[in-house]
Scaffold this motif. Structure first.
Motif, PDB file in Angstrom:
ATOM      1  N   GLY A  82      26.266 -27.746  18.054  1.00 33.07           N
ATOM      2  CA  GLY A  82      26.707 -28.313  16.772  1.00 33.07           C
ATOM      3  C   GLY A  82      26.547 -29.810  16.660  1.00 33.07           C
ATOM      4  O   GLY A  82      27.008 -30.397  15.683  1.00 33.07           O
ATOM      5  N   ALA A  83      25.911 -30.447  17.629  1.00 32.17           N
ATOM      6  CA  ALA A  83      25.672 -31.895  17.587  1.00 32.17           C
ATOM      7  C   ALA A  83      26.900 -32.687  17.145  1.00 32.17           C
ATOM      8  O   ALA A  83      26.895 -33.360  16.104  1.00 32.17           O
ATOM      9  CB  ALA A  83      24.487 -32.212  16.679  1.00 32.17           C
ATOM     10  N   PRO A  84      28.024 -32.628  17.901  1.00 34.26           N
ATOM     11  CA  PRO A  84      29.209 -33.393  17.505  1.00 34.26           C
ATOM     12  C   PRO A  84      28.903 -34.892  17.431  1.00 34.26           C
ATOM     13  O   PRO A  84      28.044 -35.402  18.148  1.00 34.26           O
ATOM     14  CB  PRO A  84      30.214 -33.116  18.633  1.00 34.26           C
ATOM     15  N   ASP A  85      29.631 -35.566  16.544  1.00 33.99           N
ATOM     16  CA  ASP A  85      29.402 -37.007  16.367  1.00 33.99           C
ATOM     17  C   ASP A  85      29.968 -37.803  17.545  1.00 33.99           C
ATOM     18  O   ASP A  85      31.082 -37.552  18.000  1.00 33.99           O
ATOM     19  CB  ASP A  85      30.078 -37.488  15.084  1.00 33.99           C
ATOM     20  N   PHE A  86      29.165 -38.753  18.002  1.00 36.28           N
ATOM     21  CA  PHE A  86      29.578 -39.672  19.067  1.00 36.28           C
ATOM     22  C   PHE A  86      28.815 -40.956  18.827  1.00 36.28           C
ATOM     23  O   PHE A  86      27.607 -40.934  18.638  1.00 36.28           O
ATOM     24  CB  PHE A  86      29.207 -39.083  20.445  1.00 36.28           C
ATOM     25  N   ASP A  87      29.511 -42.069  18.732  1.00 34.97           N
ATOM     26  CA  ASP A  87      28.747 -43.310  18.625  1.00 34.97           C
ATOM     27  C   ASP A  87      29.408 -44.397  19.447  1.00 34.97           C
ATOM     28  O   ASP A  87      30.593 -44.339  19.764  1.00 34.97           O
ATOM     29  CB  ASP A  87      28.574 -43.735  17.155  1.00 34.97           C
ATOM     30  N   ARG A  88      28.592 -45.350  19.838  1.00 35.59           N
ATOM     31  CA  ARG A  88      29.080 -46.467  20.657  1.00 35.59           C
ATOM     32  C   ARG A  88      28.555 -47.776  20.088  1.00 35.59           C
ATOM     33  O   ARG A  88      27.910 -48.546  20.776  1.00 35.59           O
ATOM     34  CB  ARG A  88      28.734 -46.263  22.131  1.00 35.59           C
ATOM     35  N   ARG A  89      28.907 -47.973  18.813  1.00 39.14           N
ATOM     36  CA  ARG A  89      28.459 -49.213  18.145  1.00 39.14           C
ATOM     37  C   ARG A  89      29.502 -50.305  18.225  1.00 39.14           C
ATOM     38  O   ARG A  89      29.446 -51.282  17.500  1.00 39.14           O
ATOM     39  CB  ARG A  89      28.146 -48.911  16.672  1.00 39.14           C
ATOM     40  N   GLU A 147      32.786 -50.395  22.758  1.00 36.97           N
ATOM     41  CA  GLU A 147      33.670 -49.297  22.385  1.00 36.97           C
ATOM     42  C   GLU A 147      32.933 -48.287  21.510  1.00 36.97           C
ATOM     43  O   GLU A 147      31.791 -48.512  21.114  1.00 36.97           O
ATOM     44  CB  GLU A 147      34.887 -49.864  21.650  1.00 36.97           C
ATOM     45  N   GLY A 148      33.590 -47.166  21.234  1.00 35.98           N
ATOM     46  CA  GLY A 148      32.923 -46.129  20.447  1.00 35.98           C
ATOM     47  C   GLY A 148      33.906 -45.178  19.811  1.00 35.98           C
ATOM     48  O   GLY A 148      35.107 -45.458  19.729  1.00 35.98           O
ATOM     49  N   ALA A 149      33.395 -44.054  19.358  1.00 37.25           N
ATOM     50  CA  ALA A 149      34.251 -43.053  18.721  1.00 37.25           C
ATOM     51  C   ALA A 149      33.586 -41.684  18.791  1.00 37.25           C
ATOM     52  O   ALA A 149      32.353 -41.579  18.861  1.00 37.25           O
ATOM     53  CB  ALA A 149      34.503 -43.420  17.259  1.00 37.25           C
ATOM     54  N   ILE A 150      34.429 -40.657  18.795  1.00 33.96           N
ATOM     55  CA  ILE A 150      33.964 -39.271  18.705  1.00 33.96           C
ATOM     56  C   ILE A 150      34.804 -38.585  17.636  1.00 33.96           C
ATOM     57  O   ILE A 150      35.805 -39.140  17.204  1.00 33.96           O
ATOM     58  CB  ILE A 150      34.174 -38.519  20.044  1.00 33.96           C
ATOM     59  N   ASP A 151      34.396 -37.388  17.254  1.00 27.97           N
ATOM     60  CA  ASP A 151      35.209 -36.644  16.293  1.00 27.97           C
ATOM     61  C   ASP A 151      35.862 -35.461  17.008  1.00 27.97           C
ATOM     62  O   ASP A 151      35.210 -34.448  17.272  1.00 27.97           O
ATOM     63  CB  ASP A 151      34.335 -36.158  15.130  1.00 27.97           C
TER      64      ASP A 151
END
Ligand SMILES: Cc1cc2nc3c(=O)[nH]c(=O)nc-3n(C[C@H](O)[C@H](O)[C@H](O)COP(=O)(O)OP(=O)(O)OC[C@H]3O[C@@H](n4cnc5c(N)ncnc54)[C@H](O)[C@@H]3O)c2cc1C
Length: 355
Positions: A82-89, A147-151
């Motif tokens: 399902g390609a979960p969202d993950f970003d490290r911007r 830092e980053g974020a996931i859902d």
């Protein structure tokens, strides 16, 4: 090995995912109705992966686990369905002019604890405008590039799906946990090793020996809103003398706004006071949210120990993990990897490739 896990929250699901991939037989028990039932704190979390900002209330081990876990998520997430969202911007710390004193004290605190490369970098208002054009109002800003974020609402089902070959026993609360066994519905199930990842449920109903009597719940209230047309690329925290308010962008024009932190185990709906304070503060930095629609308001309890630090307790054939407090998603990959190694169970270091 046949491994029993009590609790299918963040920790339980990540443990299952790692252990199944390493070829072990895994059985999990949880009182929830099913894999999508939203009882665990993990469902409510904003999903910020912010080791530097969390130094406000965490120690250097949590910081390091947070950094390591961001690297681990970058391997784990692409392996999930399902390609979960993950970003490290990176993320931003913001403050209004009148709150500069409190904000600088907090930034100082992070600076004193963080290694140089991870200290908040002051940003001029013009640079803030280039990075996040829809933010207006704050006159102080700092950038935390690592830092980053996931859902979490995507990761909870994805972790379950990818460890589906485990034996998931829903509607089955664990009554007792011991070295190599779990008692469920009055019946003792024997395993080669047991992980106790029940969070708040680890508190023993009767016998203190059966669990962790120190665990408490810390109430957190959070909103999910939808605001088409509002641009935000990365999580932001507004440093305010009375509360920390963050906004985390999610897919399809959604934003998470959180979170209160109240010493109470009250799970009742979000209060009027938290609603007014959180939403007004969010609007004060992202004015485009004025026409946002409130999709969900949610309350849950963060599992915390006395010192607000996480703990892995290891004995023969039993590992207890608890106290992930406000950074469960941020540190769970590193914590679960370490717990599995300490338990002497064979698996590769990241758990991504099987041993
Ligand atoms: C409002 C809010 C915002 C947050 N934001 C963030 C964030 O941005 N970033 C971050 O990293 N963290 C965040 N967190 C923290 C994070 O959600 C927690 O640290 C994390 O969920 C703890 O994981 P856990 O697996 O220990 O507990 P949980 O996720 O609560 O899971 C515990 C599981 O054990 C089960 N259980 C309970 N009793 C029993 C029993 N008797 N037998 C079997 N199973 C049982 C429960 O049903 C549940 O499934 C936030 C939390 C809240 C509430």
């Amino acid at each position: 090995m046949h491994i029993g896990i009590a609790g299918a929250g963040v920790l339980g699901r990540l443990l299952a995912w790692r252990l199944v991939r390493a070829g072990h037989r895994v059985t999990l028990f949880d009182p929830a109705d099913g894999p999508l039932s939203r009882g665990a704190a993990g469902w409510t979390a904003a999903g910020m992966l912010s080791p530097s900002a969390e130094l406000e209330c965490a120690d250097l081990q949590v910081f390091q686990d947070g950094l390591d876990s961001i690297d681990m998520w970058s391997e784990i997430v692409p392996a999930l369905p399902g390609a979960p969202d993950f970003d490290r911007r990176g993320s931003l710390l913001l403050a209004h002019r009148g709150d500069g004193g409190a904000a600088r004290r907090l930034v100082d605190q992070i600076e004193r604890k963080a290694p140089e490369a991870h200290r908040p970098r002051p940003l001029a208002v013009t640079s803030l405008g280039e990075l996040e054009p829809d933010i207006h109002g704050p006159s102080l800003a700092w950038f935390l590039p690592h830092e980053g974020a996931i859902d979490p609402t995507q990761l909870m089902p994805a972790l379950y799906e990818s460890a589906k070959t485990a034996d998931w026993r829903w509607n089955q609360p664990v009554q007792d946990v011991g070295e190599g066994f779990l008692t469920v519905g009055g019946r003792r199930h024997v395993f080669d090793h047991v992980f106790d990842a029940r969070g708040l449920g680890q508190r023993p109903a009767k016998s203190p020996a059966a669990g962790c009597s120190d665990v408490r719940g810390v109430r957190g209230e959070i909103f999910l809103v939808r605001a088409p047309g509002v641009r935000l690329a990365r999580p932001v925290r507004l440093l305010h003398p009375r509360h920390r308010v963050y906004i985390v962008p999610r897919r399809d024009h959604h934003f998470v706004i959180g979170a209160s932190e109240i010493e109470s185990e009250d799970r009742s709906p979000v209060s009027l006071r938290s609603t007014v304070e959180l939403l007004a503060a969010a609007h004060s930095v992202l004015p485009g949210l004025a026409e946002a629609r409130i999709v969900r308001a949610e309350t849950n309890l963060r599992p915390a120990l006395r010192d607000n630090l996480p703990l892995i307790e290891q004995s023969a054939r039993l590992t207890r993990i608890n106290g992930l407090f406000r950074h469960g998603w941020m540190i769970a990959p590193a914590m679960t990897a370490r717990a599995i190694v300490q338990a002497g169970i064979l698996v590769s270091s990241s758990g991504v490739s099987s041993a």
